[in-house]
Design a protein around this motif. Structure first.
Motif, short mmCIF file in Angstrom:
data_model
loop_
_atom_site.label_atom_id
_atom_site.label_comp_id
_atom_site.label_asym_id
_atom_site.label_seq_id
_atom_site.Cartn_x
_atom_site.Cartn_y
_atom_site.Cartn_z
N GLY A 138 21.72 -45.09 -13.32
CA GLY A 138 21.07 -45.93 -13.29
C GLY A 138 20.10 -45.95 -14.97
O GLY A 138 19.28 -47.11 -15.14
N GLU A 139 19.40 -44.84 -15.29
CA GLU A 139 18.81 -44.91 -16.33
C GLU A 139 19.89 -44.96 -17.56
O GLU A 139 20.90 -44.18 -17.66
N LEU A 140 19.51 -45.11 -18.74
CA LEU A 140 20.42 -45.34 -19.96
C LEU A 140 19.95 -43.90 -20.85
O LEU A 140 18.88 -44.00 -20.80
N VAL A 141 21.01 -43.68 -20.92
CA VAL A 141 20.67 -42.27 -22.13
C VAL A 141 21.59 -41.50 -22.83
O VAL A 141 22.36 -43.01 -22.83
N THR A 142 21.32 -40.67 -23.92
CA THR A 142 21.48 -40.81 -25.52
C THR A 142 23.69 -40.31 -24.34
O THR A 142 23.84 -39.28 -23.45
N SER A 143 24.61 -40.34 -24.83
CA SER A 143 25.71 -39.62 -24.73
C SER A 143 26.74 -39.52 -26.28
O SER A 143 27.36 -38.96 -26.44
N GLY A 144 25.69 -39.79 -27.44
CA GLY A 144 26.22 -39.61 -28.88
C GLY A 144 25.95 -39.09 -30.02
O GLY A 144 24.18 -38.90 -29.82
N GLY A 165 26.01 -51.02 -23.49
CA GLY A 165 25.91 -52.34 -24.65
C GLY A 165 26.62 -53.31 -23.92
O GLY A 165 26.85 -54.51 -23.65
N ILE A 166 28.31 -52.65 -23.90
CA ILE A 166 29.40 -54.42 -23.65
C ILE A 166 29.34 -54.56 -22.96
O ILE A 166 29.97 -55.77 -22.34
N ALA A 167 29.50 -53.87 -21.12
CA ALA A 167 29.96 -54.36 -20.15
C ALA A 167 28.24 -55.43 -19.74
O ALA A 167 28.54 -56.49 -18.61
N GLU A 168 27.66 -56.20 -20.67
CA GLU A 168 26.77 -56.83 -20.94
C GLU A 168 27.74 -58.70 -20.83
O GLU A 168 27.73 -59.79 -20.18
N PHE A 169 28.78 -57.93 -22.17
CA PHE A 169 29.78 -59.70 -22.00
C PHE A 169 32.25 -59.14 -21.96
O PHE A 169 31.96 -60.10 -21.71
N VAL A 227 14.13 -50.63 -24.90
CA VAL A 227 15.27 -51.29 -25.59
C VAL A 227 14.70 -52.63 -25.21
O VAL A 227 14.73 -52.95 -25.90
N THR A 228 14.31 -52.88 -23.91
CA THR A 228 13.76 -54.24 -23.72
C THR A 228 13.51 -54.55 -24.58
O THR A 228 12.88 -56.20 -24.28
N LYS A 229 12.16 -53.81 -25.07
CA LYS A 229 10.92 -54.37 -25.72
C LYS A 229 11.30 -55.41 -27.32
O LYS A 229 10.93 -55.76 -27.63
N ALA A 230 11.59 -53.77 -27.79
CA ALA A 230 12.65 -54.10 -28.78
C ALA A 230 13.38 -55.53 -28.34
O ALA A 230 13.31 -56.30 -30.03
N LYS A 231 14.67 -55.92 -28.72
CA LYS A 231 14.35 -56.89 -28.02
C LYS A 231 13.85 -57.99 -27.84
O LYS A 231 14.55 -59.25 -28.32
N SER A 232 12.75 -57.74 -27.15
CA SER A 232 12.24 -58.99 -27.06
C SER A 232 10.86 -59.28 -28.56
O SER A 232 10.03 -60.43 -28.78
N LEU A 233 11.66 -58.20 -29.34
CA LEU A 233 10.64 -58.83 -30.20
C LEU A 233 12.04 -59.23 -31.71
O LEU A 233 11.13 -59.24 -33.17
N GLY A 234 12.61 -59.40 -30.97
CA GLY A 234 13.79 -60.32 -32.12
C GLY A 234 14.84 -59.42 -32.56
O GLY A 234 16.21 -59.56 -33.06
N ALA A 235 15.43 -57.59 -31.65
CA ALA A 235 15.74 -57.35 -32.29
C ALA A 235 17.14 -57.43 -31.52
O ALA A 235 17.13 -57.47 -30.17
N MET A 236 18.42 -56.79 -31.96
CA MET A 236 19.90 -57.34 -30.87
C MET A 236 20.36 -55.60 -30.94
O MET A 236 19.37 -55.19 -32.53
N ILE A 237 20.57 -54.80 -30.04
CA ILE A 237 20.30 -53.71 -29.90
C ILE A 237 21.94 -53.22 -29.78
O ILE A 237 22.10 -53.22 -28.83
N PHE A 238 22.93 -52.44 -30.32
CA PHE A 238 24.26 -52.58 -30.46
C PHE A 238 24.32 -50.42 -29.79
O PHE A 238 23.82 -50.51 -30.83
N GLU A 294 10.35 -48.41 -33.54
CA GLU A 294 9.03 -47.97 -32.99
C GLU A 294 8.45 -47.85 -31.66
O GLU A 294 8.35 -47.30 -31.10
N VAL A 295 9.20 -49.25 -31.21
CA VAL A 295 9.01 -49.50 -29.61
C VAL A 295 10.23 -48.71 -28.94
O VAL A 295 10.29 -48.60 -27.71
N ILE A 296 11.64 -47.91 -29.40
CA ILE A 296 12.25 -47.65 -29.09
C ILE A 296 12.19 -45.81 -28.32
O ILE A 296 12.16 -45.31 -30.12
N HIS A 297 12.10 -45.14 -27.97
CA HIS A 297 12.10 -43.93 -27.78
C HIS A 297 12.94 -43.17 -26.93
O HIS A 297 13.29 -43.39 -26.17
N PHE A 298 13.03 -41.50 -27.79
CA PHE A 298 14.14 -40.72 -26.95
C PHE A 298 14.02 -39.23 -27.21
O PHE A 298 13.78 -39.89 -29.02
N ASP A 299 13.48 -38.64 -27.03
CA ASP A 299 13.45 -37.17 -27.26
C ASP A 299 14.48 -36.68 -28.63
O ASP A 299 15.61 -37.19 -28.75
#
Length: 419
Positions: A369-375, A36-40, A349-360, A400-405
């Motif tokens: 190349g795939e976003l995965v959990t690490s914490g 996420g920080i890599a965007e900035f 994550v992209t869909k949640a952003k399109s609905l107006g969320a900031m995802i930190f 509700e539109v973001i998913h991981f196991d």
């Protein structure tokens, strides 16, 4: 201005997002950073945030004008002192000032000496003595590890058995739990007030309320924070003035009397009952997840304020706030704050952003190349809206539109305020 941001969690992502809006910024680096920080910022993952010498070398080599330290451990470890000694400005508490979080005993004794309102307490280095004292006091009662325990070294025991077991549990925090603070239980409603300071001038930020327990209804284990919202209505104008005059200003003055100049962000965790505020704890940095709801409501240039804190030139500066509410829901790994799985793919994550969320991003990484959990805490889903009700509804629509196991999140963030 070239900026070096230290850290890689949700708080640091929010800081990077806000700093990136400053016209003063030339380039930002982050160690270790996150997807996420890599965007900035240009992220550098091969340097440890515990290695002061390597961080100073990097700052020199990259002509850093201001280092911004996010987490508590590097502050307690003296990173600001090391940077300052090398002629590099830093936003954050120096090693002496960071004791206010690094040692619960230091903080409690400072408050007692200078009459800053807090719970009555006793200090123990022998578990048996602590248990005997607890039995003499009864429950509910609070047991705290003296040192840093990633926000988890505090147990609010409702029964004597729970309190006695909590003393033994302090051993699991290693050196941090070698000394124990036992405090009276304070009833009321918690809130957090962050303040920017250069050691003289203090600018309190808008109050937030964190949700520490892992499960709905403030049940379950303490965590690093499962969500937050701002502004917190419990901190009205009267309480806010009291916090400033009876807690923030006296604390900065008390540290100064002890020969310590506190520069950076001072976090006051408060218990408020019947309009009176007492200190639960101090932290020596921005709160997490409070930062994720405070900064989206802040108008103006955070980087300019941070530089003024480091320079001792905060006098005359001010902050204004949007007439809105912000809500952050933490999406965590199942099992957190105990054992949990990692490397689980994240989508939506992209869909949640399109609905107006900031995802930190709190605990993510890229794998092939795939976003995965690490914490344990994975994402902070933050939304703003004209009212708190709207911000809450919007946040949960995005969650509700973001998913991981095995995802876990609280469904009652801000419920207390909505009542």
């Amino acid at each position: 201005m070239n900026v070096l941001l230290i850290g890689g969690g949700g708080r640091e992502h929010a800081l990077a997002w806000k700093i990136a809006q400053s016209p003063l910024l030339t380039k930002m680096f982050a160690i270790p950073g996150s997807p996420g920080i890599a965007e900035f910022a240009e992220c550098v993952a091969n340097i440890s945030i515990a290695d002061n010498a390597a961080l100073v070398t990097f700052a020199r080599q990259n002509a850093i004008d201001l280092a911004v330290i996010g987490p508590e451990a590097p502050l307690v470890n003296g990173l600001v002192d090391a940077l300052n000694d090398a002629g590099i400005k830093a936003f954050g508490a120096n090693k002496d000032a960071a004791q206010i979080e690094g040692s619960k005993i230091f903080a409690k004794r400072l408050m007692k000496k200078y009459g800053i309102p807090t719970a009555a307490f006793e200090v123990f280095d022998k578990p048996d003595d602590a248990k005997a004292y607890i039995k003499s006091q009864g429950a509910p009662i609070v047991i705290k590890a003296d040192g840093l325990a990633a926000g988890k070294g505090v147990i609010v025991a409702q029964t004597l058995d729970e309190a006695v077991n909590a003393v033994d549990e302090m051993k699991t925090f290693g050196a941090a739990g070698s000394k124990i603070v036992v405090e009276e239980f304070m009833d009321g409603e918690e809130a957090s007030v962050l303040a920017l300071t250069d050691g003289e001038t203090i600018i309190p930020l808008i109050a937030a309320q964190d949700h520490k327990r892992v499960d709905d209804g403030d049940k379950g284990l303490n965590t690093g924070g499962m969500g937050a919202y701002a502004p917190a209505p419990i901190v009205d104008a009267e309480v806010s003035a009291q916090v400033s005059e009876r807690i923030l200003k006296p604390t900065i003055a008390a540290l100064k009397s002890e020969g310590i100049t506190y520069r950076g962000c001072l976090y006051a965790g408060l218990m408020i009952q019947n309009g009176a505020a007492k200190v639960v704890e101090f932290n020596c940095r921005f709160g997490d997840p409070e930062t994720q709801v405070v900064l989206p409501l802040m108008e103006g240039d955070l980087l300019e304020l941070m530089e003024a804190c480091a320079d001792g030139t905060l006098s005359g500066k001010s902050v204004s706030w949007r007439e809105s509410s912000a809500v952050c829901v933490i999406m965590a790994s199942g099992g957190y704050p105990k054992a949990y799985k990692k490397n689980l793919p994240i989508d939506g994550v992209t869909k949640a952003k399109s609905l107006g969320a900031m995802i930190f991003h709190a605990g993510t990484k890229l794998s092939g190349g795939e976003l995965v959990t690490s914490g344990g805490r994975v994402l902070g889903v933050t939304t703003t809206a004209p009212t708190l009700r709207e911000a809450v509804d919007k946040a949960y629509r995005c969650v509700e539109v973001i998913h991981f196991d095995d995802v876990h999140y609280r469904r009652d963030i801000a419920a207390r305020a909505l009542k």
